[in-house]
Design a protein around this motif. Structure first.
Motif, short mmCIF file in Angstrom:
data_model
loop_
_atom_site.label_atom_id
_atom_site.label_comp_id
_atom_site.label_asym_id
_atom_site.label_seq_id
_atom_site.Cartn_x
_atom_site.Cartn_y
_atom_site.Cartn_z
N MET A 1 0.73 -1.31 -0.16
CA MET A 1 -0.08 -0.06 0.16
C MET A 1 1.02 1.31 -0.04
O MET A 1 1.86 1.47 0.72
CB MET A 1 -0.85 0.00 1.21
N LEU A 2 0.72 2.09 -0.79
CA LEU A 2 1.54 3.43 -1.03
C LEU A 2 0.45 4.37 -0.41
O LEU A 2 -0.65 4.55 -0.74
CB LEU A 2 1.53 3.88 -2.35
N ARG A 3 1.08 5.21 0.67
CA ARG A 3 0.46 6.29 1.32
C ARG A 3 0.58 7.51 0.63
O ARG A 3 1.97 7.83 0.78
CB ARG A 3 0.67 5.99 2.78
N ILE A 4 -0.27 8.27 0.30
CA ILE A 4 -0.04 9.67 -0.08
C ILE A 4 -0.82 10.66 0.56
O ILE A 4 -2.00 10.41 0.83
CB ILE A 4 -0.77 9.59 -1.61
N GLY A 5 -0.15 11.88 0.67
CA GLY A 5 -0.59 12.94 1.37
C GLY A 5 -0.56 13.13 2.92
O GLY A 5 -1.22 13.87 3.59
N ILE A 13 4.72 22.00 -0.09
CA ILE A 13 5.26 22.72 -1.36
C ILE A 13 4.05 22.57 -2.37
O ILE A 13 3.97 23.70 -3.02
CB ILE A 13 6.29 21.79 -1.52
N MET A 14 3.26 21.68 -2.28
CA MET A 14 2.29 21.76 -3.29
C MET A 14 1.11 22.70 -3.10
O MET A 14 0.70 23.30 -4.23
CB MET A 14 1.39 20.28 -3.02
N CYS A 47 -1.92 13.01 -6.37
CA CYS A 47 -1.01 11.83 -6.34
C CYS A 47 0.15 11.85 -7.05
O CYS A 47 1.32 11.95 -6.50
CB CYS A 47 -1.87 10.57 -6.77
N VAL A 48 0.06 12.16 -8.45
CA VAL A 48 1.20 12.41 -9.29
C VAL A 48 2.06 13.62 -8.50
O VAL A 48 3.16 13.55 -8.57
CB VAL A 48 0.81 12.56 -10.49
N THR A 49 1.39 14.74 -8.17
CA THR A 49 2.24 15.94 -7.65
C THR A 49 2.94 15.39 -6.57
O THR A 49 4.13 15.81 -6.16
CB THR A 49 1.17 16.99 -7.53
N CYS A 50 2.31 14.98 -5.60
CA CYS A 50 2.89 14.31 -4.42
C CYS A 50 4.10 13.25 -4.44
O CYS A 50 5.26 13.56 -3.99
CB CYS A 50 1.96 13.76 -3.57
N ILE A 51 3.98 12.26 -5.34
CA ILE A 51 5.19 11.56 -5.77
C ILE A 51 6.32 12.25 -6.43
O ILE A 51 7.35 12.26 -6.27
CB ILE A 51 4.66 10.47 -6.71
N SER A 52 5.92 13.15 -7.44
CA SER A 52 6.71 14.04 -7.95
C SER A 52 7.73 15.00 -6.99
O SER A 52 9.08 14.91 -7.30
CB SER A 52 6.10 14.93 -9.00
N MET A 65 11.07 23.56 -8.55
CA MET A 65 9.70 23.11 -7.66
C MET A 65 8.62 23.82 -8.32
O MET A 65 7.52 22.83 -8.28
CB MET A 65 10.36 23.10 -6.24
N ARG A 66 8.66 25.00 -8.34
CA ARG A 66 7.35 25.54 -8.86
C ARG A 66 6.66 24.93 -10.19
O ARG A 66 5.78 24.58 -10.18
CB ARG A 66 7.82 26.85 -9.01
N SER A 67 7.83 24.90 -11.15
CA SER A 67 7.40 24.25 -12.34
C SER A 67 6.97 22.81 -12.21
O SER A 67 5.97 22.32 -12.71
CB SER A 67 8.40 24.37 -13.48
N LEU A 68 7.74 22.04 -11.37
CA LEU A 68 7.47 20.66 -11.25
C LEU A 68 5.74 20.66 -10.78
O LEU A 68 5.09 19.73 -11.08
CB LEU A 68 8.20 19.99 -10.26
N VAL A 69 5.71 21.47 -9.50
CA VAL A 69 4.18 21.13 -9.07
C VAL A 69 3.25 21.51 -9.94
O VAL A 69 2.14 21.13 -10.21
CB VAL A 69 4.33 22.01 -7.62
#
Length: 162
Positions: A1-5, A13-14, A47-52, A65-69
């Motif tokens: 199980m992958l826990r996100i957030g 950051i997000m 989810c993709v944002t948190c993993i990124s 980081m701004r562009s990544l988010v």
């Protein structure tokens, strides 16, 4: 199980870099569409944002980081139910990145890296669009990780995230 957030640093950051997107009326429409399994496009994008972000924080190389988010949040901003039988959705896997970019540029001011993240996130399915920046490569990887866990129904989301 992958826990996100559950990591407050990642959530902060997000929110810091993506607040305007997360509060946008059009962006919130992603809650209406299923992405993988029973996961909405909205939840998938978070989810993709948190993993990124998590992957970026583990690197020893500089990351915008701004562009990544912002790119991660908007990578699937296509705003339709791709499961419906509709010629507009034909070849969704090949076409939705372009449609997401069109929608995102209409609603938000994007820089070059953000546009690349959105347009190239379906590599290697779209073999002619390899991600060139570190940020785009991280989001591309995070998207595959997240989609795999969603399809297998192996994610647990923090109530604070949703």
């Amino acid at each position: 199980m992958l826990r996100i957030g559950y990591d407050k640093k990642i959530l902060n950051i997000m929110k810091k870099y993506g607040a305007d997107i997360l509060e946008n009326e059009n962006y919130l429409k992603e809650r209406e569409f299923i992405q993988h399994g029973t996961t909405t496009t909205y939840t998938h994008s978070l989810c993709v944002t948190c993993i990124s972000i998590s992957l970026a924080l583990k690197r020893n190389k500089p990351i915008d980081m701004r562009s990544l988010v912002r790119g991660a949040l908007l990578h699937d901003y296509f705003l339709y139910d791709w499961h419906e039988n509709n010629k507009y959705h034909n070849l969704h896997g090949y076409t939705h990145a372009k449609r997401s970019l069109e929608n995102a540029t209409a609603d938000f001011k994007l820089n070059r890296i953000e546009r690349e993240i959105i347009y190239c996130h379906m590599f290697p399915l779209n073999i002619t669009r390899p991600p060139k920046s570190r940020e785009a490569r991280l989001v591309c990887m995070a998207d595959k990780i997240c989609a795999s866990y969603e399809t297998l129904n192996r994610l647990e989301y923090s109530p604070e995230l949703l």
